[in-house]
Scaffold this motif. Structure first.
Motif, short mmCIF file in Angstrom:
data_model
loop_
_atom_site.label_atom_id
_atom_site.label_comp_id
_atom_site.label_asym_id
_atom_site.label_seq_id
_atom_site.Cartn_x
_atom_site.Cartn_y
_atom_site.Cartn_z
N PRO A 5 -76.88 -81.85 37.07
CA PRO A 5 -76.32 -81.14 36.53
C PRO A 5 -75.75 -81.83 35.12
N ALA A 6 -76.45 -82.52 35.26
CA ALA A 6 -76.21 -83.69 33.90
C ALA A 6 -76.70 -82.70 32.66
N THR A 7 -77.84 -82.55 33.01
CA THR A 7 -79.60 -82.43 32.73
C THR A 7 -79.85 -80.84 32.71
N SER A 8 -78.57 -79.57 33.00
CA SER A 8 -79.36 -78.69 33.12
C SER A 8 -78.95 -77.57 31.68
N ARG A 9 -78.82 -78.16 31.24
CA ARG A 9 -79.08 -77.82 29.60
C ARG A 9 -79.40 -78.20 28.62
N PRO A 10 -79.62 -78.11 27.81
CA PRO A 10 -80.38 -79.03 26.54
C PRO A 10 -79.51 -80.12 25.67
N VAL A 11 -79.70 -80.72 25.42
CA VAL A 11 -78.79 -82.37 25.06
C VAL A 11 -79.12 -82.40 23.49
N THR A 12 -78.06 -82.26 22.90
CA THR A 12 -78.13 -82.31 21.29
C THR A 12 -78.18 -83.75 20.99
N GLY A 13 -78.37 -84.47 20.39
CA GLY A 13 -78.65 -86.21 19.91
C GLY A 13 -79.73 -86.35 19.85
N ALA A 34 -83.85 -83.31 23.66
CA ALA A 34 -83.69 -84.26 22.32
C ALA A 34 -84.35 -84.65 21.39
N GLU A 35 -83.38 -85.05 20.20
CA GLU A 35 -84.71 -86.26 19.55
C GLU A 35 -84.94 -87.36 20.12
N LEU A 36 -86.34 -87.64 20.25
CA LEU A 36 -86.31 -88.78 20.86
C LEU A 36 -87.36 -89.94 19.91
N ARG A 37 -86.69 -91.98 20.61
CA ARG A 37 -87.52 -92.26 19.23
C ARG A 37 -87.89 -93.23 20.45
N GLU A 48 -87.48 -104.38 15.93
CA GLU A 48 -87.73 -103.21 15.84
C GLU A 48 -86.67 -102.40 16.57
N LEU A 49 -85.86 -103.02 17.56
CA LEU A 49 -84.67 -102.50 18.09
C LEU A 49 -83.46 -101.88 17.15
N GLU A 50 -83.65 -102.87 16.23
CA GLU A 50 -82.27 -102.64 15.46
C GLU A 50 -83.01 -101.39 14.36
N ALA A 51 -84.48 -101.39 14.74
CA ALA A 51 -84.59 -99.65 13.59
C ALA A 51 -84.31 -98.74 14.69
N GLY A 52 -85.53 -98.69 16.01
CA GLY A 52 -84.90 -97.78 17.14
C GLY A 52 -83.22 -96.96 17.20
N LEU A 53 -82.55 -97.87 17.06
CA LEU A 53 -81.12 -98.04 17.56
C LEU A 53 -80.25 -96.96 16.08
N ALA A 54 -80.66 -97.24 15.31
CA ALA A 54 -80.36 -96.84 13.62
C ALA A 54 -79.87 -95.48 13.52
N GLY A 55 -78.64 -94.78 13.62
CA GLY A 55 -78.72 -93.48 13.93
C GLY A 55 -78.79 -92.65 14.98
N ALA A 56 -79.20 -93.20 16.19
CA ALA A 56 -79.19 -93.00 17.76
C ALA A 56 -78.01 -92.79 17.73
N ASN A 57 -77.61 -91.59 18.65
CA ASN A 57 -76.52 -91.51 19.78
C ASN A 57 -76.74 -92.21 21.14
N ALA A 58 -77.70 -92.32 21.52
CA ALA A 58 -77.31 -92.93 23.10
C ALA A 58 -78.63 -93.96 23.38
N ALA A 59 -79.19 -95.11 23.81
CA ALA A 59 -79.98 -95.76 24.05
C ALA A 59 -80.73 -96.00 24.84
N ALA A 316 -77.63 -88.39 28.84
CA ALA A 316 -77.07 -87.14 29.03
C ALA A 316 -75.46 -86.11 29.83
N ALA A 317 -75.41 -86.87 30.63
CA ALA A 317 -73.60 -86.69 30.85
C ALA A 317 -73.20 -87.03 30.07
N VAL A 318 -72.86 -88.26 29.30
CA VAL A 318 -72.02 -88.90 27.72
C VAL A 318 -72.35 -87.76 26.68
N LEU A 319 -73.86 -87.40 26.52
CA LEU A 319 -73.79 -86.83 25.94
C LEU A 319 -73.46 -84.89 25.55
N SER A 320 -73.84 -84.86 26.64
CA SER A 320 -73.00 -83.24 26.80
C SER A 320 -71.67 -83.64 27.71
#
Length: 329
Positions: A5-13, A34-37, A48-59, A316-320
């Motif tokens: 159910p958490a991934t039954s619709r697109p996720v933004t972020g 969602a946008e992926l890195r 690399e970890l700092e760059a990947g997380l910068a501005g991300a909504n989830a990891a 997906a659950a948290v971003l939804s």
């Protein structure tokens, strides 16, 4: 594979994935829309970890990535959830994530069987000297069968298994041990010594160490359990006993274990985890009666798929706007 159910619709972020997951898990990740890195198979460097997380909504991270207050500050206030692809979460500073308002999740339950299988494989390997025999054959030394050759412990002939920590994985190991006709005892903070549950007798730690032919470690790594198995614990074990650790490296004092193996305080040991992982103490490589594997207890195909998918579904659950499926509390 059914979609939760958490991934039954697109996720933004924006979702940062620190390590390349299995093909099935990556396909599930891409289905979110969602946008992926996405990182590589190799562990990311701190930068690399700092760059990947910068501005991300989830990891989505693994146990090789350390999360602390400085990393969270570099990530930014928009970070909502960190999904750890592991049961253990000692790589995450939970005080820092709580202060930052970031939900942390793990993957409990899905790797119990694989970890228990690997644990029992190590028990059989070290007690029946399988790796030792393999090395002998590969050395090309002349050999011939003999009554005293590579004799080891018959686990199915009345041997006692002691389980330190009786969570899901410890319970799964107990079930396998009962199938091998082993006597199983366990110590657990949640059980009273003297009680019996599903054929497992609960005892205090001192009794477990002194009576077990094999001691298998299944406690999480916390400040209280660091070096739980120290020099004193090893000396309390039978000189014919074996130690197995598939939990976390820091639960066992490796220096004490090396000394115990050389001094004959115990007969052998098998480790899947290490204190300085991925660095391995070179002295371990020269210790007698020791079997080593590179933290692969959960490395079953279906298990690694399910671990990655559960981590993704938590994100997906948290971003939804829903509660996490398996939050770390």
């Amino acid at each position: 594979m059914t979609t939760s159910p958490a991934t039954s619709r697109p996720v933004t972020g924006t979702i940062y994935v620190s390590r390349l997951l299995t093909d099935r898990a990556m396909s599930h990740l891409h289905s979110l829309g969602a946008e992926l890195r996405v990182g590589s198979e190799a562990p990311p460097t701190r930068s690399e970890l700092e760059a990947g997380l910068a501005g991300a909504n989830a990891a989505v991270i693994t146990l090789t990535e350390r999360v602390d207050a400085d990393l969270l500050a570099a990530a930014g206030p928009q970070l909502k959830v960190i999904a750890n692809v592991a049961v253990g979460f000692d790589n995450v500073d939970l005080s820092a994530t709580e202060a930052a308002g970031v939900t942390v999740t793990n993957t409990p339950g899905v790797l119990d069987r694989a970890s228990a299988d690997h644990t029992f494989a190590l028990i059989l390997d070290v007690t029946r000297r399988i790796t030792e025999g393999d090395r002998l054959i590969r050395s090309r030394q002349p050999w011939i069968w003999g009554p005293r050759m590579l004799v080891g412990l018959d686990v199915s002939a009345g041997a006692t298994l002691g389980i330190l920590g009786y969570g899901r994985i410890g319970q799964a190991v107990a079930r396998r041990a009962k199938a091998f006709d082993m006597t199983v005892i366990a110590s657990s903070r949640s059980r009273t010594p003297g009680t019996v549950e599903d054929g497992v007798t609960f005892v205090d730690q001192a009794t477990l160490l002194s009576e077990s032919d094999v001691v298998s470690v299944h406690t999480p790594l916390t400040p209280e359990t660091r070096h739980l198995v120290d020099a004193a614990a090893l000396k309390a074990m039978k000189p014919t006993a074996y130690l197995i650790n598939t939990a976390r490296g820091g639960v066992v004092d490796e220096s004490a274990l090396i000394a115990a193996l050389h001094d004959g305080d115990i007969r052998g040991a098998a480790l899947d985890v290490f204190e300085g992982e991925p660095r391995v103490n070179p002295a371990l490589l020269d210790a007698p009666g020791l079997v080593l594997t590179p933290h692969t207890a959960s490395a079953g195909e279906a298990t690694r798929d399910t671990m990655g998918i559960l981590a993704i579904d938590n994100v997906a659950a948290v971003l939804s706007g829903n509660p996490a499926l398996t939050p770390v509390r």
